[in-house]
Design a protein around this motif. Structure first.
Motif, PDB file in Angstrom:
ATOM      1  N   ILE A  82     -50.456 -17.151 -54.244  1.00 22.11           N
ATOM      2  CA  ILE A  82     -50.618 -15.794 -53.738  1.00 22.11           C
ATOM      3  C   ILE A  82     -51.141 -15.854 -52.299  1.00 22.11           C
ATOM      4  CG2 ILE A  82     -52.947 -15.590 -54.723  1.00 22.11           C
ATOM      5  CD1 ILE A  82     -52.349 -12.606 -55.166  1.00 22.11           C
ATOM      6  N   LYS A  83     -50.599 -14.999 -51.442  1.00 22.39           N
ATOM      7  CA  LYS A  83     -51.044 -14.938 -50.043  1.00 22.39           C
ATOM      8  C   LYS A  83     -52.033 -13.778 -49.909  1.00 22.39           C
ATOM      9  CE  LYS A  83     -47.850 -15.555 -46.820  1.00 22.39           C
ATOM     10  NZ  LYS A  83     -46.558 -15.462 -46.074  1.00 22.39           N
ATOM     11  N   LEU A  84     -53.290 -14.128 -49.744  1.00 16.64           N
ATOM     12  CA  LEU A  84     -54.361 -13.124 -49.694  1.00 16.64           C
ATOM     13  C   LEU A  84     -54.915 -12.995 -48.281  1.00 16.64           C
ATOM     14  CD1 LEU A  84     -56.883 -13.460 -52.688  1.00 16.64           C
ATOM     15  CD2 LEU A  84     -55.486 -11.488 -52.061  1.00 16.64           C
ATOM     16  N   ASP A 102     -49.530 -10.738 -50.081  1.00 10.48           N
ATOM     17  CA  ASP A 102     -49.482 -10.082 -51.392  1.00 10.48           C
ATOM     18  C   ASP A 102     -50.546  -9.001 -51.508  1.00 10.48           C
ATOM     19  OD1 ASP A 102     -47.389 -11.636 -52.827  1.00 10.48           O
ATOM     20  OD2 ASP A 102     -48.720 -13.305 -52.353  1.00 10.48           O
ATOM     21  N   HIS A 103     -51.686  -9.226 -50.862  1.00  6.99           N
ATOM     22  CA  HIS A 103     -52.783  -8.262 -50.932  1.00  6.99           C
ATOM     23  C   HIS A 103     -53.814  -8.619 -49.862  1.00  6.99           C
ATOM     24  CE1 HIS A 103     -54.430  -4.911 -53.193  1.00  6.99           C
ATOM     25  NE2 HIS A 103     -55.637  -5.450 -53.115  1.00  6.99           N
ATOM     26  N   PHE A 138     -59.310   3.129 -47.020  1.00  4.30           N
ATOM     27  CA  PHE A 138     -58.238   2.371 -47.677  1.00  4.30           C
ATOM     28  C   PHE A 138     -57.842   2.962 -49.033  1.00  4.30           C
ATOM     29  CE2 PHE A 138     -59.886  -0.730 -44.637  1.00  4.30           C
ATOM     30  CZ  PHE A 138     -58.719  -1.304 -44.161  1.00  4.30           C
ATOM     31  N   ARG A 139     -58.395   4.107 -49.365  1.00  5.44           N
ATOM     32  CA  ARG A 139     -58.202   4.696 -50.696  1.00  5.44           C
ATOM     33  C   ARG A 139     -56.735   4.862 -51.085  1.00  5.44           C
ATOM     34  NH1 ARG A 139     -60.895  10.438 -51.493  1.00  5.44           N
ATOM     35  NH2 ARG A 139     -59.264  10.972 -50.005  1.00  5.44           N
ATOM     36  N   ASP A 140     -55.905   5.292 -50.151  1.00  2.00           N
ATOM     37  CA  ASP A 140     -54.506   5.576 -50.464  1.00  2.00           C
ATOM     38  C   ASP A 140     -53.568   4.436 -50.070  1.00  2.00           C
ATOM     39  OD1 ASP A 140     -55.203   8.113 -51.448  1.00  2.00           O
ATOM     40  OD2 ASP A 140     -55.160   8.943 -49.424  1.00  2.00           O
ATOM     41  N   TYR A 141     -54.136   3.269 -49.769  1.00  2.00           N
ATOM     42  CA  TYR A 141     -53.318   2.125 -49.356  1.00  2.00           C
ATOM     43  C   TYR A 141     -53.436   1.039 -50.431  1.00  2.00           C
ATOM     44  CZ  TYR A 141     -51.412  -1.640 -46.505  1.00  2.00           C
ATOM     45  OH  TYR A 141     -50.646  -2.683 -46.045  1.00  2.00           O
ATOM     46  N   SER A 142     -52.391   0.909 -51.228  1.00  2.00           N
ATOM     47  CA  SER A 142     -52.464   0.071 -52.433  1.00  2.00           C
ATOM     48  C   SER A 142     -52.422  -1.432 -52.156  1.00  2.00           C
ATOM     49  CB  SER A 142     -51.325   0.435 -53.392  1.00  2.00           C
ATOM     50  OG  SER A 142     -50.069   0.214 -52.766  1.00  2.00           O
TER      51      SER A 142
END
Length: 197
Positions: free
Chosen positions: A5-7, A35-36, A68-72
């Motif tokens: 995973i690319k974090l 990925d996140h 960042f609330r609306d940025y998944s």
């Protein structure tokens, strides 16, 4: 074979968080296919708290969550508050490594932060634990980066000329900050009486 995973890891004092922070993360996710991203809010940003009053961490954490609330593709983490004391990126990366053992870490730094990386604690640990990504900031790119960042990835970013320092100054002088921070954060600041003299 499963790929690692690319974090992304994006830390700061976020005092206050603003739209350029969000755009930096967005552009890194898109350009590096992360990925996140884990957004780490400093418990005690010691290089800043030594020279000025830093807003209480509870407020900075909550405002960053609002940003960042609306940025998944990003999660705001309080890992530096769990670690306690003076925050430093090397310790944060070690702690994150214990939770995400097979991840590839990409440490996202604004150009202005990257310039001073040699003054941070254990910069070699940081470089060992992560791939440093330097994101351009208006007004800083003429300054040379330290040689230890010769292998850093460079991103153009969103080119938004916004800084927390400028926002704090405008708020203290009761000047307009619309466009620099989302309404939810502006309302939070007003509701808690932050950044007044």
């Amino acid at each position: 074979m499963q790929k690692n995973i690319k974090l992304g890891v994006f830390g700061g004092s976020f005092d206050p968080p603003h739209k350029a922070h969000l755009e930096l993360v967005r552009s890194a996710v898109e350009e590096l296919e992360l990925d996140h991203v884990l957004v780490t809010v400093a418990n005690d940003p010691w290089q800043k708290s030594a020279t000025r009053q830093v807003t209480d961490g509870v407020h900075r954490l909550e405002m960053t969550r609002l940003l960042f609330r609306d940025y998944s593709d990003a999660t705001v983490t309080d890992i530096e508050f769990q670690l306690g004391g003076e925050s430093n990126t090397a310790d944060t990366l070690r702690a994150l490594r214990s939770k995400h053992q097979s991840a590839e870490f990409y440490l996202l730094l604004g150009y202005d932060s990257a310039i001073g990386i040699e003054t941070w604690r254990d910069p070699n640990v940081i470089l060992d634990q992560s791939q440093v990504v330097v994101v351009a900031r208006p007004g800083f790119t003429s300054v040379k980066l330290p040689s230890i960042l010769s292998s850093a990835i460079h991103l153009q970013g969103a080119n938004l000329d916004i800084s927390s320092e400028t926002i704090r100054s405008r708020l203290e002088n009761e000047e307009n900050i619309s466009g620099a921070i989302p309404d939810e954060i502006r309302n939070y600041i007003a509701g808690h009486g932050l950044y007044r003299e």
